[in-house]
Design a protein around this motif. Structure first.
Motif, PDB file in Angstrom:
ATOM      1  N   MET A 108      30.425 131.264  47.468  1.00 57.48           N
ATOM      2  CA  MET A 108      29.921 130.575  47.836  1.00 57.48           C
ATOM      3  C   MET A 108      28.463 131.177  48.695  1.00 57.48           C
ATOM      4  N   GLU A 109      28.432 132.354  48.739  1.00 54.87           N
ATOM      5  CA  GLU A 109      26.749 132.325  49.464  1.00 54.87           C
ATOM      6  C   GLU A 109      25.396 132.761  48.372  1.00 54.87           C
ATOM      7  N   GLU A 110      26.231 133.335  47.231  1.00 57.80           N
ATOM      8  CA  GLU A 110      25.591 132.310  46.051  1.00 57.80           C
ATOM      9  C   GLU A 110      25.266 131.392  45.746  1.00 57.80           C
ATOM     10  N   MET A 111      25.868 130.443  46.169  1.00 59.59           N
ATOM     11  CA  MET A 111      25.999 128.765  45.384  1.00 59.59           C
ATOM     12  C   MET A 111      24.931 127.239  46.912  1.00 59.59           C
ATOM     13  N   PHE A 112      25.477 128.753  48.357  1.00 61.38           N
ATOM     14  CA  PHE A 112      24.981 127.551  49.152  1.00 61.38           C
ATOM     15  C   PHE A 112      23.535 129.340  49.330  1.00 61.38           C
ATOM     16  N   MET A 113      23.086 129.976  49.084  1.00 62.01           N
ATOM     17  CA  MET A 113      22.342 130.101  49.781  1.00 62.01           C
ATOM     18  C   MET A 113      21.151 130.352  49.022  1.00 62.01           C
ATOM     19  N   ASN A 114      21.139 130.764  47.199  1.00 62.93           N
ATOM     20  CA  ASN A 114      20.309 131.001  46.170  1.00 62.93           C
ATOM     21  C   ASN A 114      19.651 130.029  45.636  1.00 62.93           C
TER      22      ASN A 114
END
Length: 108
Positions: free
Chosen positions: A102-108
């Motif tokens: 989720m961090e990867e999908m939302f932040m990058n």
């Protein structure tokens, strides 16, 4: 991510309690385009120019407060496949893998 940052801050205030936070699917817009649409244009159509003009500075401030740069740039669309992927990540690696995804999908 804004809500996640708020939850993380609340959890940090209670180190004596064990928490497990999972992402659960929820479609804000079940009829969202599968091919994606311009995010700013979608907001203008949905809320109108005057309301968007009020919302953007507020959202920029809220996101800045938790260290995230807010932008209306890019595309938005159906999140069904993202929800499937988040569920799969949880099944394969638990909360830790799901959070990384989720961090990867939302932040990058």
């Amino acid at each position: 991510m804004l809500g996640k940052r708020y939850v993380e801050a609340a959890i940090a205030q209670h180190p004596d309690i064990d928490f497990e936070v999972r992402w659960r699917p929820f479609l804000l817009n079940p009829s969202a385009s599968k091919t994606g649409v311009n995010k700013r244009e979608m907001y203008m159509q949905k809320f109108g120019a005057a309301r968007v003009a009020q919302m953007v500075p507020m959202m920029v401030g809220k996101f800045n407060d938790v260290g995230i740069k807010y932008s209306l740039g890019g595309q938005t669309g159906s999140t069904v496949d993202s929800h499937r992927l988040a569920t799969y990540a949880y099944q394969q690696g638990g909360v830790e893998m799901q959070n990384k995804l989720m961090e990867e999908m939302f932040m990058n």
